[in-house]
Structures are given as C-alpha cells and as structure tokens.
Design an enzyme around this catalytic site. Structure first.
Site, PDB file in Angstrom:
ATOM      1  N   TYR A 155     -12.940  -2.239  12.760  1.00 30.38           N
ATOM      2  CA  TYR A 155     -13.394  -0.988  12.158  1.00 30.38           C
ATOM      3  C   TYR A 155     -14.856  -0.666  12.429  1.00 30.38           C
ATOM      4  CZ  TYR A 155      -9.026  -0.837   9.509  1.00 30.38           C
ATOM      5  OH  TYR A 155      -7.700  -0.774   9.161  1.00 30.38           O
ATOM      6  N   TRP A 213      -4.876   2.799  12.002  1.00 27.30           N
ATOM      7  CA  TRP A 213      -4.751   2.657  10.563  1.00 27.30           C
ATOM      8  C   TRP A 213      -5.298   3.926   9.944  1.00 27.30           C
ATOM      9  CZ3 TRP A 213      -2.344  -0.734   7.389  1.00 27.30           C
ATOM     10  CH2 TRP A 213      -2.550  -0.526   6.014  1.00 27.30           C
ATOM     11  N   ASN A 264      -1.782 -11.038   8.171  1.00 27.89           N
ATOM     12  CA  ASN A 264      -2.808 -10.034   8.383  1.00 27.89           C
ATOM     13  C   ASN A 264      -4.145 -10.477   7.796  1.00 27.89           C
ATOM     14  OD1 ASN A 264      -3.613  -7.163   9.048  1.00 27.89           O
ATOM     15  ND2 ASN A 264      -4.107  -7.208   6.853  1.00 27.89           N
ATOM     16  N   GLU A 265      -5.144 -10.582   8.644  1.00 24.47           N
ATOM     17  CA  GLU A 265      -6.542 -10.770   8.220  1.00 24.47           C
ATOM     18  C   GLU A 265      -6.779 -11.961   7.293  1.00 24.47           C
ATOM     19  OE1 GLU A 265      -8.231  -7.145   6.717  1.00 24.47           O
ATOM     20  OE2 GLU A 265      -8.006  -6.114   8.621  1.00 24.47           O
ATOM     21  N   HIS A 321       1.184  -9.321   4.475  1.00 25.63           N
ATOM     22  CA  HIS A 321       0.038  -8.427   4.348  1.00 25.63           C
ATOM     23  C   HIS A 321      -0.398  -8.440   2.878  1.00 25.63           C
ATOM     24  CE1 HIS A 321      -2.066  -4.882   6.517  1.00 25.63           C
ATOM     25  NE2 HIS A 321      -2.670  -5.003   5.357  1.00 25.63           N
ATOM     26  N   GLU A 373      -5.798   1.904  -1.217  1.00 19.45           N
ATOM     27  CA  GLU A 373      -6.812   1.173  -0.457  1.00 19.45           C
ATOM     28  C   GLU A 373      -7.308  -0.017  -1.295  1.00 19.45           C
ATOM     29  OE1 GLU A 373      -7.581   0.857   2.568  1.00 19.45           O
ATOM     30  OE2 GLU A 373      -9.377  -0.326   2.239  1.00 19.45           O
ATOM     31  N   TRP A 374      -6.361  -0.891  -1.645  1.00 21.93           N
ATOM     32  CA  TRP A 374      -6.639  -2.136  -2.349  1.00 21.93           C
ATOM     33  C   TRP A 374      -7.540  -1.895  -3.569  1.00 21.93           C
ATOM     34  CZ3 TRP A 374      -2.824  -4.948  -0.893  1.00 21.93           C
ATOM     35  CH2 TRP A 374      -2.363  -4.858   0.417  1.00 21.93           C
ATOM     36  N   GLU A 415      -5.035  -2.653  14.085  1.00 17.91           N
ATOM     37  CA  GLU A 415      -5.608  -1.647  13.171  1.00 17.91           C
ATOM     38  C   GLU A 415      -6.937  -1.157  13.712  1.00 17.91           C
ATOM     39  OE1 GLU A 415      -6.135  -2.782   9.040  1.00 17.91           O
ATOM     40  OE2 GLU A 415      -4.142  -3.675   8.974  1.00 17.91           O
ATOM     41  N   GLN A 460       0.801  -1.221   0.000  1.00 19.50           N
ATOM     42  CA  GLN A 460       0.000   0.000   0.000  1.00 19.50           C
ATOM     43  C   GLN A 460       0.836   1.274   0.000  1.00 19.50           C
ATOM     44  OE1 GLN A 460      -2.624  -1.705   3.307  1.00 19.50           O
ATOM     45  NE2 GLN A 460      -4.121  -0.489   2.175  1.00 19.50           N
ATOM     46  N   ARG A 477       3.741  -0.328  13.001  1.00 22.72           N
ATOM     47  CA  ARG A 477       3.406  -1.625  12.400  1.00 22.72           C
ATOM     48  C   ARG A 477       3.556  -1.531  10.887  1.00 22.72           C
ATOM     49  NH1 ARG A 477      -1.877  -3.989  10.693  1.00 22.72           N
ATOM     50  NH2 ARG A 477      -1.496  -6.210  10.454  1.00 22.72           N
ATOM     51  N   ASN A 504      -7.769  -6.410  14.296  1.00 22.22           N
ATOM     52  CA  ASN A 504      -8.125  -5.261  13.458  1.00 22.22           C
ATOM     53  C   ASN A 504      -9.630  -5.070  13.556  1.00 22.22           C
ATOM     54  OD1 ASN A 504      -5.487  -5.256  12.614  1.00 22.22           O
ATOM     55  ND2 ASN A 504      -5.926  -5.797  10.491  1.00 22.22           N
TER      56      ASN A 504
HETATM   57  C1  PNW Z   1      -7.820  -3.857   6.320  1.00 22.16           C
HETATM   58  N1  PNW Z   1     -13.773  -4.947   3.839  1.00 22.16           N
HETATM   59  O1  PNW Z   1      -8.471  -4.401   5.242  1.00 22.16           O
HETATM   60  C2  PNW Z   1      -6.371  -4.027   5.917  1.00 22.16           C
HETATM   61  O2  PNW Z   1      -5.589  -4.748   6.827  1.00 22.16           O
HETATM   62  C3  PNW Z   1      -5.713  -2.766   5.486  1.00 22.16           C
HETATM   63  O3  PNW Z   1      -4.648  -3.069   4.630  1.00 22.16           O
HETATM   64  C4  PNW Z   1      -6.753  -1.852   4.863  1.00 22.16           C
HETATM   65  O4  PNW Z   1      -6.212  -0.747   4.220  1.00 22.16           O
HETATM   66  C5  PNW Z   1      -7.687  -1.460   6.002  1.00 22.16           C
HETATM   67  O5  PNW Z   1      -8.266  -2.595   6.598  1.00 22.16           O
HETATM   68  C6  PNW Z   1      -8.804  -0.531   5.585  1.00 22.16           C
HETATM   69  O6  PNW Z   1      -9.691  -1.156   4.710  1.00 22.16           O
HETATM   70  C7  PNW Z   1      -9.808  -4.481   4.972  1.00 22.16           C
HETATM   71  O7  PNW Z   1     -14.084  -4.766   2.656  1.00 22.16           O
HETATM   72  C8  PNW Z   1     -10.178  -4.364   3.640  1.00 22.16           C
HETATM   73  O8  PNW Z   1     -14.640  -5.287   4.715  1.00 22.16           O
HETATM   74  C9  PNW Z   1     -11.488  -4.523   3.269  1.00 22.16           C
HETATM   75  C10 PNW Z   1     -12.434  -4.784   4.236  1.00 22.16           C
HETATM   76  C11 PNW Z   1     -12.069  -4.902   5.575  1.00 22.16           C
HETATM   77  C12 PNW Z   1     -10.759  -4.738   5.935  1.00 22.16           C
END
Ligand code: PNW
Length: 471
Positions: free
Chosen positions: A316, A409, A172-173, A128, A416-417, A365, A26, A83, A314
């Site tokens: 959110y 984060w 990661n995740e 990651h 952002e992917w 995160e 990223q 991190r 992590n």
């Molecule tokens: C995490 N969703 O990813 C990642 O660990 C980070 O690299 C990323 O930038 C961050 O959260 C913010 O998105 C996610 O679609 C990516 O639910 C997508 C999702 C959740 C977490």
C-alpha cells in the site's frame, strides 16, 4: 492535485491475471447464520471500544445473501480472478474437523461455482484473520496447537474444494496478525504485549503455513494441479537521505524486520541475521536470558524453506527511514498509515526479485481509502491505481520482476477492521446505513476496468485503441 505522472506505455504478458479482493469477515455478515461458529473478530468487535464507533461485521456487506449481485459487480469489472477468503468458523465452528458445518461448506461451493460459471477464477485465502474463538480459548496463535488445527483445516478445504480452486493462499499478512493481534492488541484477539508475544505468534503462523503447503504438496498437488503460497504485506522503506549511511542502514533494517521477518524463513531459510542479532542484543540488554525471537530447529528450518509456489504480496505505502516517517509531499488517503507513493511499489518488486530468488510475484492487494463524506467521484483512487500499476509495469518491463498478476483491494467498501465502516477502500460504494446494502460504482470502476481490459497501457503509436482513461 492528482496531476498525471508521466507513464510508460506498455502492456503486461498475455496471461497476466487481473483481479479484485475481499475477505470473509469484512463482507459476509451472517455472523451466526446456519451453524457458523464464533471468530475472534466476532468477539472483539462486540467488545465496546475496540472498533471505531463500535462497528461490527454482523451484517457487513451482507454478501452471504447477495451472491448474485456480487458476481454482477465482478463481471462489470471484467476481472479474470477474484480473491476471497473462507471463514474458518463458518465451515468448522469449533475450529476442528470433529464438527463440520455442511451449510457453510455449501455456501462456499455456491460462491465458487458462480465464479467459475462467470469464467472468473477463485483465489482462495484460507485464513484472513477470523480465527475460531474456540481455538483462541486454547491459546490461539500463541500456542503451537494451532499448527495442527490449521493443517487439518487446510487438508479439509483441499479435499472439499481443491477440484475447483487452483489458487490457494494459506495466510493473509502474518505481520498484521502477529503484531496488531498479539503485540499492540489493536486487532483481534486484542492481546497487548509489545515485548515478545508477537514473535511467538509469528513463529506459529510460519509453521502453520508450512504445514498447509506440505499437505497440498504431498497429498493434492499431483491430482489437483493448483498453486499455493502465502501473502506477505510490506511497505517500501526509502532512506530519508540517500547519501547518509545511517539512513540507508535504517531503510534496510526496516525491510528486514517487516518483509524479512516472514520472507526469510520461507524463501531463504531461517530468520535473517540482522533480526536475530538485534533482538538477541536487546533482549540480553533488558536482562532476559535469551532472545525474545524464538528459534527454529534445523529440521524446522528445512521444513519451512521453499514452501511457496509464488510470492503473494500486499502493498500500500512507503516510508522514509531514519526514524520512520512519510514524505510530506506524498498525498494522503483515508487511512493515517497510507500515503500515496507509487515509486516504492516498483522498488519493492525489484527488491523481492533480488532478495528472494526472483519468484513469480502475485500482487494480492493494493489500493487506497477515503473517509468523511461520500463522494462517488473518487479521483484519488483512479490516480492511485494508474500510477501504482504503471510502476508495476516498469518493474515488469524494465527491471525484470516476474509479476504474474495484480489484485485491487477492494471490490467494495467493507468493515475496515478496527477502523470500522468509515474508512473506505472499495471500487464500489456500499451504503452501510441502508438495510439493503446497495452497491454503487465509484468513478474508479470504469477507470480500473479500462486498465484490465487493455492489459495495461498500450501505446497509441502501436495502433489505435480505446484505452485512454480520463483523469
Ligand atoms: C490489509 N496497517 O490490512 C488487509 O489484508 C485487508 O483486509 C485490509 O482491509 C487492507 O489491508 C486495508 O487496510 C492492513 O494498519 C490493515 O498498517 C492495517 C494495516 C495494514 C494492512
């Protein structure tokens, strides 16, 4: 709009870790500099239509060439920890230890040395999401060959960096790797098979994690004295109607299928019973002769159980369960899946304490995004951090959850992917249309820094302080 919630006064334990997070693909760019191999994200982002606006990480934040600047940002934030992740194909271009890219190894030595010189402890994620494409060509996470390759890669990193790095995160995740990468196909490698392949990918991720943990435990721990675990992501599921049994059951099922998918094998032993039962029933109803969820052998169950030194989390957002929806009163963010719901954070931390043996919890995160026109006055982010961190404080002080550290984060706006550069999670704004990729602090930088410097929210009644943040 961002009305201040009532918050608890109080501070975290003396040795609490405060950090900020990023990941290699990223931010680094330099996608084929100095002998780096290709990753699945290089290939995916170069395939038209996969990433919004066809953005890619070729240059990203150009962090590969901006080490001094980025260390400056971290110092400005006053964090004790950073991190970061290591790009597997940057150090092992074909994914195997047959071919070591010393230039890539040097780069990470320079990053880690600069952090240590600034008195910032590195927390290093081994994986990651940027799998070497050469390994994907042999089946990637769908093949158990990846378990051996990951063990060798981990062993290699511990041998080269373990005398400097005391905090390791294997993967990661896994939830996102398996489901978005190999189920929905919305993330690299873009494998679309929502039926069962995500369970196969998840199965191999769990085994790979366990092998890396054992290598560290058997071969390095005594001498290097670090800590190693995995980072799991989870929403919190709240029953939509707390008095309705169906909704309570739906919320629990959501937790079992999300956090429990990976937490149970590692923290309890084997997949949880509801997951095993429900997937088996549905598989048989679909005419299959066995469950789409693979089984661990008894020996595997024992090898995986207990492979953690802390619980990397992590978090959110939250959902309301009956069918899954968000509460319409929760504030929006720049990401459609992320609604601001601080209370779920407290409940999730308590849930982890109760379900998974009261582990030390390292929040690896937590953060919020915006999209649309650039506005450096990011009140929503300060609001988010203040309230989520305050709920974490309540989990710590009132509910007794053993939270040992917190990581925001993200350090700066980055790729952002699949959502590209338009969805921005950074404390620092990065202008991705300027060749220099300049970093500018948003107003949340001094806000977060105050919380870090004050170790939480000290009570003015305990003596005068300069810890009051404007909102
Ligand atoms: C995490 N969703 O990813 C990642 O660990 C980070 O690299 C990323 O930038 C961050 O959260 C913010 O998105 C996610 O679609 C990516 O639910 C997508 C999702 C959740 C977490």
């Amino acid at each position: 709009r961002f009305q201040r919630h009532k918050y608890h006064y109080g501070t975290f334990p003396q040795d609490f870790l405060w950090g900020v997070s990023s990941s290699a693909y990223q931010i680094e760019g330099a996608w084929r500099a100095d002998g780096k191999g290709m990753s699945i994200w290089d290939k995916f982002s170069h395939t038209p239509g996969k990433v919004l606006h066809n953005d890619n990480g070729d240059i990203a934040c150009d962090s590969y060439n901006k080490l001094e600047i980025d260390i400056g940002l971290l110092k400005q934030l006053k964090v004790t920890h950073y991190r970061m992740s290591i790009s597997w194909p940057r150090v092992l271009p074909d994914g195997t230890t047959n071919n070591i890219n010393e230039a890539g190894v040097d780069y990470y030595h320079r990053v880690i040395d600069a952090l240590l010189a600034a008195n910032i402890q590195p927390q290093v994620t081994l994986y990651h999401w940027d799998l070497p494409q050469a390994l994907e060509d042999q089946g990637g996470w769908l093949s158990d060959m990846v378990v051996d390759r990951f063990r060798e890669y981990a062993d290699f990193l511990f041998s080269r960096f373990g005398h400097k790095v005391k905090f390791w995160i294997t993967i990661n995740e896994p939830y996102i790797i398996a489901l978005l990468g190999y189920g929905y196909g919305s993330f690299a490698p873009g494998n679309h098979d929502p039926g069962s392949l995500h369970y196969v990918a998840g199965h191999n991720v769990i085994k790979a994690h366990a092998e890396a943990w054992h290598v560290y435990n058997d071969k390095y721990r005594a001498e290097q004295k670090g800590r190693i675990s995995i980072t799991l992501n989870s929403d919190w599921a709240e029953p939509r109607n707390p008095y309705k049994q169906e909704d309570i059951d739906a919320a629990k099922r959501y937790m079992d299928f999300f956090l429990g998918w990976f937490a149970n094998p590692i923290f309890v032993g084997d997949y949880n019973e509801p997951m095993k039962r429900i997937i088996r029933e549905r598989s048989l109803a679909n005419g299959l002769d066995k469950s789409r969820l693979p089984e661990f052998t008894p020996a595997e169950i024992e090898r995986i159980r207990g492979t953690h030194d802390f619980f990397g989390l992590n978090h959110y957002t939250s959902v309301l369960a009956f069918m899954v929806i968000s509460d319409r009163t929760w504030l929006e963010s720049g990401s459609n899946w992320l609604k601001i719901a601080p209370l779920g954070f407290r409940k999730l931390l308590k849930y982890i304490k109760d379900e998974y043996g009261d582990p030390p919890i390292l929040v690896t995160e937590n953060g919020v995004s915006e999209n649309g026109p650039v506005d450096l006055n990011d009140e929503h982010r300060s609001y988010f951090y203040e309230n989520y961190i305050n709920e974490m404080l309540k989990a710590n002080m009132t509910d007794g959850a053993n939270v040992i550290g917190y990581t925001a984060w993200s350090l700066m706006d980055n790729l952002e992917w699949a959502s590209g550069y338009g969805e921005r999670f950074g404390l620092f704004y990065v202008n991705h249309t300027n060749a220099d990729r300049p970093r500018t602090p948003k107003t949340s930088v001094p806000f977060y820094t105050t919380i870090v410097r004050c170790n939480g929210f000290p009570n003015p009644a305990d003596g005068p302080h300069d810890c009051t943040n404007p909102l």
